[in-house]
Write a protein that holds these residues in place. Structure first.
Motif, PDB file in Angstrom:
ATOM      1  N   ARG A 139       0.773  -1.147   0.180  1.00  0.00           N
ATOM      2  CA  ARG A 139      -0.024  -0.017  -0.019  1.00  0.00           C
ATOM      3  C   ARG A 139       0.870   1.297   0.011  1.00  0.00           C
ATOM      4  N   LEU A 140       2.127   1.272   0.678  1.00  0.00           N
ATOM      5  CA  LEU A 140       2.780   2.475   0.626  1.00  0.00           C
ATOM      6  C   LEU A 140       3.582   2.698  -0.646  1.00  0.00           C
ATOM      7  N   ASP A 141       3.856   1.518  -1.648  1.00  0.00           N
ATOM      8  CA  ASP A 141       4.279   1.639  -2.800  1.00  0.00           C
ATOM      9  C   ASP A 141       3.137   2.219  -3.614  1.00  0.00           C
ATOM     10  N   GLN A 142       1.879   1.833  -3.513  1.00  0.00           N
ATOM     11  CA  GLN A 142       0.743   2.245  -4.165  1.00  0.00           C
ATOM     12  C   GLN A 142       0.645   3.909  -3.866  1.00  0.00           C
ATOM     13  N   MET A 143       0.761   4.078  -2.623  1.00  0.00           N
ATOM     14  CA  MET A 143       0.752   5.706  -2.576  1.00  0.00           C
ATOM     15  C   MET A 143       1.780   6.430  -3.175  1.00  0.00           C
ATOM     16  N   LEU A 144       2.991   5.895  -3.016  1.00  0.00           N
ATOM     17  CA  LEU A 144       4.166   6.757  -3.523  1.00  0.00           C
ATOM     18  C   LEU A 144       4.073   6.836  -5.110  1.00  0.00           C
ATOM     19  N   THR A 145       3.673   5.488  -5.730  1.00  0.00           N
ATOM     20  CA  THR A 145       3.282   5.581  -7.059  1.00  0.00           C
ATOM     21  C   THR A 145       2.479   6.830  -7.503  1.00  0.00           C
ATOM     22  N   ASN A 146       1.284   6.498  -6.930  1.00  0.00           N
ATOM     23  CA  ASN A 146       0.282   7.578  -7.150  1.00  0.00           C
ATOM     24  C   ASN A 146       0.980   9.039  -7.267  1.00  0.00           C
ATOM     25  N   LEU A 147       1.494   9.292  -6.120  1.00  0.00           N
ATOM     26  CA  LEU A 147       2.148  10.874  -5.951  1.00  0.00           C
ATOM     27  C   LEU A 147       3.134  11.060  -6.828  1.00  0.00           C
ATOM     28  N   VAL A 148       4.151   9.954  -7.263  1.00  0.00           N
ATOM     29  CA  VAL A 148       5.112  10.314  -7.934  1.00  0.00           C
ATOM     30  C   VAL A 148       4.636  10.586  -9.252  1.00  0.00           C
ATOM     31  N   ASP A 149       3.822   9.654  -9.819  1.00  0.00           N
ATOM     32  CA  ASP A 149       3.127   9.514 -11.238  1.00  0.00           C
ATOM     33  C   ASP A 149       2.438  10.866 -11.499  1.00  0.00           C
ATOM     34  N   ASN A 150       1.779  11.672 -10.325  1.00  0.00           N
ATOM     35  CA  ASN A 150       0.984  12.857 -10.534  1.00  0.00           C
ATOM     36  C   ASN A 150       2.371  13.930 -10.488  1.00  0.00           C
ATOM     37  N   ALA A 151       3.586  13.948  -9.854  1.00  0.00           N
ATOM     38  CA  ALA A 151       4.607  14.958  -9.617  1.00  0.00           C
ATOM     39  C   ALA A 151       5.114  14.756 -11.315  1.00  0.00           C
ATOM     40  N   VAL A 152       4.977  13.958 -11.865  1.00  0.00           N
ATOM     41  CA  VAL A 152       5.692  13.686 -13.255  1.00  0.00           C
ATOM     42  C   VAL A 152       4.801  14.429 -14.201  1.00  0.00           C
ATOM     43  N   LYS A 153       3.511  13.931 -14.106  1.00  0.00           N
ATOM     44  CA  LYS A 153       2.642  14.232 -15.211  1.00  0.00           C
ATOM     45  C   LYS A 153       2.374  15.714 -14.964  1.00  0.00           C
ATOM     46  N   PHE A 154       2.267  16.281 -13.881  1.00  0.00           N
ATOM     47  CA  PHE A 154       1.980  17.813 -13.770  1.00  0.00           C
ATOM     48  C   PHE A 154       3.219  18.666 -13.573  1.00  0.00           C
ATOM     49  N   ASN A 155       4.385  18.145 -13.987  1.00  0.00           N
ATOM     50  CA  ASN A 155       5.681  18.935 -13.792  1.00  0.00           C
ATOM     51  C   ASN A 155       5.768  19.760 -14.900  1.00  0.00           C
ATOM     52  N   THR A 156       6.795  20.719 -15.166  1.00  0.00           N
ATOM     53  CA  THR A 156       7.228  21.207 -16.329  1.00  0.00           C
ATOM     54  C   THR A 156       8.248  20.531 -17.132  1.00  0.00           C
ATOM     55  N   LYS A 157       8.463  20.692 -18.359  1.00  0.00           N
ATOM     56  CA  LYS A 157       9.562  19.599 -19.046  1.00  0.00           C
ATOM     57  C   LYS A 157      10.923  20.107 -18.335  1.00  0.00           C
ATOM     58  N   THR A 158      11.675  18.923 -18.254  1.00  0.00           N
ATOM     59  CA  THR A 158      13.023  19.083 -17.800  1.00  0.00           C
ATOM     60  C   THR A 158      13.032  19.434 -15.996  1.00  0.00           C
ATOM     61  N   GLY A 159      11.791  19.329 -15.633  1.00  0.00           N
ATOM     62  CA  GLY A 159      11.720  19.589 -14.106  1.00  0.00           C
ATOM     63  C   GLY A 159      12.307  18.288 -13.185  1.00  0.00           C
ATOM     64  N   SER A 160      12.023  18.372 -12.062  1.00  0.00           N
ATOM     65  CA  SER A 160      12.486  16.995 -11.300  1.00  0.00           C
ATOM     66  C   SER A 160      11.335  16.831 -10.198  1.00  0.00           C
ATOM     67  N   VAL A 161      11.468  15.691  -9.665  1.00  0.00           N
ATOM     68  CA  VAL A 161      10.505  14.969  -8.529  1.00  0.00           C
ATOM     69  C   VAL A 161      11.594  14.375  -7.393  1.00  0.00           C
ATOM     70  N   THR A 162      11.225  15.001  -6.201  1.00  0.00           N
ATOM     71  CA  THR A 162      12.254  14.360  -5.309  1.00  0.00           C
ATOM     72  C   THR A 162      11.460  13.919  -4.154  1.00  0.00           C
ATOM     73  N   VAL A 163      11.845  12.816  -3.639  1.00  0.00           N
ATOM     74  CA  VAL A 163      11.189  11.780  -2.520  1.00  0.00           C
ATOM     75  C   VAL A 163      12.064  12.112  -1.362  1.00  0.00           C
ATOM     76  N   GLY A 164      11.523  12.624  -0.281  1.00  0.00           N
ATOM     77  CA  GLY A 164      12.298  12.694   1.019  1.00  0.00           C
ATOM     78  C   GLY A 164      11.681  12.312   2.148  1.00  0.00           C
ATOM     79  N   PHE A 165      12.468  12.521   3.231  1.00  0.00           N
ATOM     80  CA  PHE A 165      12.047  11.743   4.451  1.00  0.00           C
ATOM     81  C   PHE A 165      12.269  12.699   5.853  1.00  0.00           C
ATOM     82  N   ALA A 166      11.489  12.757   6.738  1.00  0.00           N
ATOM     83  CA  ALA A 166      11.612  13.573   7.727  1.00  0.00           C
ATOM     84  C   ALA A 166      10.856  12.866   9.013  1.00  0.00           C
TER      85      ALA A 166
END
Ligand code: ADP
Length: 356
Positions: free
Chosen positions: A249-276
């Motif tokens: 389920r964590l994989d599913q949540m991260l996949t959905n969020l990263v997928d969106n972050a890629v789709k709604f990004n600007t060309k040549t942008g980036s996606v960063t996953v972090g932890f705190a």
């Protein structure tokens, strides 16, 4: 049984016994109960009625009904019970910030040779809300399915009308049909998944999960899409970071969020996953350098089918259900998902999970 036997065998003692019992029953009832005398002054009410109508007005007893609830239909129904001995059922809406809706049953009663009327208020606010959500959901689903279906039918007709022999275009038309059929498939999968999660159908199997490795897996699965959109994926989760979650389920949540972050990004942008860490909470963040989300949409993007740009989301293969799924899964973990966004700069989605 013995209590009931005593009750019925001796009316006087039965009344003595039944009064406190009835009073206890009234106290515990969720429905509000109000009894008025012939002059429409309140003679009796229960705790629920006080919570509903008394908070603003103080004790209800001895007040006129019109001082406590201002509603013409309700007064007319009480008048009918008092003067014409007739019962009625009405709907009552109490406006305000906490708008509430009641189904009210009003009936004439007689006690100690005095006439009165009783009103029983069933709170239907929640039932109404659920009914509205159900209707909205049905109409959304029908609408979402109708669009690709219309397109499929139109292209099938075009092919039937002769385009099947049009060597230059027939493959393209078939391609459009396939794309729309896939969209419907995707949509139905997401609807089933969401309804499965919402109905409490899944059981989590939370364990200690290596977040750095999981992020790598998610990135590998989405690397094709990231390449297509020319987005750089950055894993900033320290190597030995563990969170307590159901790994699938964590994989599913991260996949959905990263997928969106890629789709709604600007060309040549980036996606960063972090932890705190914040006190007792583990926070997993997915930040993008995309277009951002304006404040008016921010409140609503976790709702089912809510999209800031419907046409665009469809075009890039969205169903509008991804974030609703993330929200439900985060809550199932005893956590929450939230978002911060700056227009033109990007958005950061955070999944907050309790520690073990
Ligand atoms: P979709 O299938 O459309 O991606 P989601 O539920 O995942 O559905 O997202 C709902 C909407 O929220 C999207 O259509 C988009 O408008 C907005 N959204 C989600 N993630 C982002 C993001 N990282 N940046 C900008 N907008 C986003």
């Amino acid at each position: 049984m013995s209590l009931l036997t005593t009750w019925f065998s001796n009316k006087e003692s039965a009344e003595k016994t039944s009064r406190p019992i009835l009073s206890e029953i009234l106290k515990t009832m969720r429905e509000s109960v109000i009894v008025v005398g012939e002059d429409t002054r309140i003679l009796a009410s229960n705790a629920a009625a006080y919570n509903t109508f008394g908070r603003r007005n103080g004790a209800l007893e001895d007040k006129r009904l019109s001082e406590v609830v201002r509603d013409l239909t309700l007064h007319e129904a009480f008048r009918k019970a008092l003067k014409e001995d007739e019962s009625s059922d009405i709907e009552l809406e109490i406006p305000g910030v906490e708008r509430r809706k009641y189904d009210v049953h009003i009936a004439p009663i007689e006690f100690d040779k005095t006439k009165g009327a009783i009103g029983i208020f069933y709170d239907i606010t929640q039932i109404e809300r659920l009914e509205r959500v159900r209707q909205e959901f049905l109409s959304n689903v029908s609408h979402e399915l109708r669009t690709p279906l219309t397109s499929i039918l139109a292209f099938v007709e075009t092919l039937e009308d002769g385009a099947i022999n049009d060597e230059e275009n027939n493959q393209r038309f078939l391609g459009v049909i396939r794309k729309n059929a896939q969209r419907m498939h995707h949509l139905i999968d997401d609807i089933l998944e969401l309804s499965f999660i919402e109905s409490g159908g899944i059981t989590l199997n939370p364990k200690s999960v290596n977040l750095h490795s999981l992020t790598e897996e998610v990135f590998t699965n989405l690397s094709g899409k990231a390449k297509e959109f020319r987005i750089k994926l950055k894993n900033e989760v320290p190597k030995e970071t563990f969170v307590f979650a159901d790994s699938v389920r964590l994989d599913q949540m991260l996949t959905n969020l990263v997928d969106n972050a890629v789709k709604f990004n600007t060309k040549t942008g980036s996606v960063t996953v972090g932890f705190a860490q914040n006190g007792e909470k583990n926070i997993i963040s997915v930040a993008d350098t995309g277009e951002g989300i304006s404040a008016e949409h921010l409140q609503r993007i976790f709702e089912r089918f809510y999209r800031t740009d419907r046409a665009r989301s469809r075009e890039i293969g969205g169903t509008g259900l991804g974030l609703a799924i993330v929200k439900h899964l985060a809550r199932l973990h005893g956590g929450e998902v939230s978002v911060n966004s700056v227009l033109g700069k990007g958005s950061t989605f955070s999944i907050e999970l309790p520690q073990e």
